[in-house]
Write a protein that holds these residues in place. Structure first.
Motif, PDB file in Angstrom:
ATOM      1  N   LEU A   5      30.189 -54.586  18.581  1.00 50.74           N
ATOM      2  CA  LEU A   5      31.087 -54.051  19.596  1.00 50.74           C
ATOM      3  C   LEU A   5      30.293 -53.659  20.838  1.00 50.74           C
ATOM      4  O   LEU A   5      30.684 -53.951  21.964  1.00 50.74           O
ATOM      5  CB  LEU A   5      31.867 -52.864  19.038  1.00 50.74           C
ATOM      6  N   GLU A   6      29.162 -53.024  20.628  1.00 51.32           N
ATOM      7  CA  GLU A   6      28.283 -52.617  21.734  1.00 51.32           C
ATOM      8  C   GLU A   6      27.798 -53.839  22.516  1.00 51.32           C
ATOM      9  O   GLU A   6      27.778 -53.840  23.746  1.00 51.32           O
ATOM     10  CB  GLU A   6      27.091 -51.848  21.167  1.00 51.32           C
ATOM     11  N   GLU A   7      27.411 -54.885  21.797  1.00 52.85           N
ATOM     12  CA  GLU A   7      26.922 -56.102  22.450  1.00 52.85           C
ATOM     13  C   GLU A   7      28.008 -56.751  23.293  1.00 52.85           C
ATOM     14  O   GLU A   7      27.762 -57.180  24.417  1.00 52.85           O
ATOM     15  CB  GLU A   7      26.412 -57.100  21.403  1.00 52.85           C
ATOM     16  N   VAL A   8      29.224 -56.827  22.760  1.00 52.55           N
ATOM     17  CA  VAL A   8      30.336 -57.407  23.514  1.00 52.55           C
ATOM     18  C   VAL A   8      30.623 -56.571  24.760  1.00 52.55           C
ATOM     19  O   VAL A   8      30.828 -57.115  25.847  1.00 52.55           O
ATOM     20  CB  VAL A   8      31.594 -57.544  22.626  1.00 52.55           C
ATOM     21  N   ALA A   9      30.609 -55.256  24.618  1.00 50.50           N
ATOM     22  CA  ALA A   9      30.854 -54.377  25.767  1.00 50.50           C
ATOM     23  C   ALA A   9      29.793 -54.576  26.845  1.00 50.50           C
ATOM     24  O   ALA A   9      30.114 -54.645  28.039  1.00 50.50           O
ATOM     25  CB  ALA A   9      30.888 -52.917  25.313  1.00 50.50           C
ATOM     26  N   GLU A  10      28.540 -54.686  26.446  1.00 49.73           N
ATOM     27  CA  GLU A  10      27.463 -54.903  27.417  1.00 49.73           C
ATOM     28  C   GLU A  10      27.629 -56.241  28.131  1.00 49.73           C
ATOM     29  O   GLU A  10      27.456 -56.333  29.345  1.00 49.73           O
ATOM     30  CB  GLU A  10      26.098 -54.838  26.727  1.00 49.73           C
ATOM     31  N   GLN A  11      27.984 -57.279  27.369  1.00 53.57           N
ATOM     32  CA  GLN A  11      28.193 -58.595  27.975  1.00 53.57           C
ATOM     33  C   GLN A  11      29.386 -58.576  28.929  1.00 53.57           C
ATOM     34  O   GLN A  11      29.347 -59.183  29.998  1.00 53.57           O
ATOM     35  CB  GLN A  11      28.430 -59.656  26.884  1.00 53.57           C
ATOM     36  N   GLY A  24      38.239 -61.507  25.708  1.00 48.61           N
ATOM     37  CA  GLY A  24      38.673 -62.266  24.536  1.00 48.61           C
ATOM     38  C   GLY A  24      37.679 -63.351  24.174  1.00 48.61           C
ATOM     39  O   GLY A  24      37.339 -63.527  22.989  1.00 48.61           O
ATOM     40  N   ASP A  25      37.191 -64.080  25.171  1.00 48.53           N
ATOM     41  CA  ASP A  25      36.190 -65.121  24.916  1.00 48.53           C
ATOM     42  C   ASP A  25      34.917 -64.533  24.320  1.00 48.53           C
ATOM     43  O   ASP A  25      34.350 -65.078  23.372  1.00 48.53           O
ATOM     44  CB  ASP A  25      35.845 -65.872  26.214  1.00 48.53           C
ATOM     45  N   LEU A  26      34.458 -63.410  24.885  1.00 44.99           N
ATOM     46  CA  LEU A  26      33.233 -62.766  24.390  1.00 44.99           C
ATOM     47  C   LEU A  26      33.419 -62.265  22.958  1.00 44.99           C
ATOM     48  O   LEU A  26      32.540 -62.437  22.111  1.00 44.99           O
ATOM     49  CB  LEU A  26      32.835 -61.604  25.309  1.00 44.99           C
ATOM     50  N   ALA A  27      34.574 -61.648  22.683  1.00 48.88           N
ATOM     51  CA  ALA A  27      34.847 -61.140  21.337  1.00 48.88           C
ATOM     52  C   ALA A  27      34.928 -62.295  20.348  1.00 48.88           C
ATOM     53  O   ALA A  27      34.373 -62.222  19.247  1.00 48.88           O
ATOM     54  CB  ALA A  27      36.143 -60.328  21.325  1.00 48.88           C
ATOM     55  N   GLY A  28      35.591 -63.365  20.729  1.00 50.49           N
ATOM     56  CA  GLY A  28      35.713 -64.528  19.847  1.00 50.49           C
ATOM     57  C   GLY A  28      34.367 -65.126  19.503  1.00 50.49           C
ATOM     58  O   GLY A  28      34.093 -65.451  18.338  1.00 50.49           O
TER      59      GLY A  28
END
Length: 146
Positions: free
Chosen positions: A99-105, A47-51
């Protein structure tokens, strides 16, 4: 560690599903994503990463208790639901896939039990669940964690 299940339901249906899962049963698949070997903490990290990715950082992404009768069932706050749903359509100035960047993080966080490819699948499915929540049906996003 067991698993965490994130699903769309009404409040009453979420309590029933949690009761089945608490009892060791298997809830019907429906609108759910089951992720092995993570806890509610990792969901909050997502949630933090997506936000942050959709420029909505600083909002409250802490999962909240749904009912005193179940400490395994938590509700996803509206800010996190919006951030996850926004991953599907958020436009960036660069050519990167947000979305890809958030998933990688997310996959790179300490002690994550899966890599970026699997994380992308989970994040995609969670974003789709979040995007499908309908206020008129009084549904929400819930997290059950063993």
């Amino acid at each position: 560690m067991g698993f965490t299940e994130i699903f769309v339901a009404t409040h009453d249906a979420a309590l029933k599903r949690a009761g089945v899962l608490d009892g060791g049963g298997s809830a019907p698949a429906g609108d759910a994503v089951r992720i092995p070997d993570i806890s509610d903490f990792e969901v909050e990290q997502l949630g933090d990463l997506a936000g942050t990715a959709v420029h909505a950082g600083g909002a409250d992404y802490e999962l909240t208790m749904v009912d005193v009768g179940s400490d395994s069932l938590l509700a996803v706050p509206p800010a996190m639901v919006r951030a996850l749903a926004d991953l599907l359509s958020y436009e960036t100035e660069g050519e990167g896939d947000i979305l890809e960047e958030v998933a990688e993080q997310w996959a790179a966080q300490d002690d994550m039990p899966f890599g970026a490819a699997e994380a992308r699948s989970y994040v995609q499915r969670l974003a789709e669940l979040a995007g499908g929540i309908d206020d008129s049906e009084r549904t929400g996003l819930y997290v059950w964690s063993a």
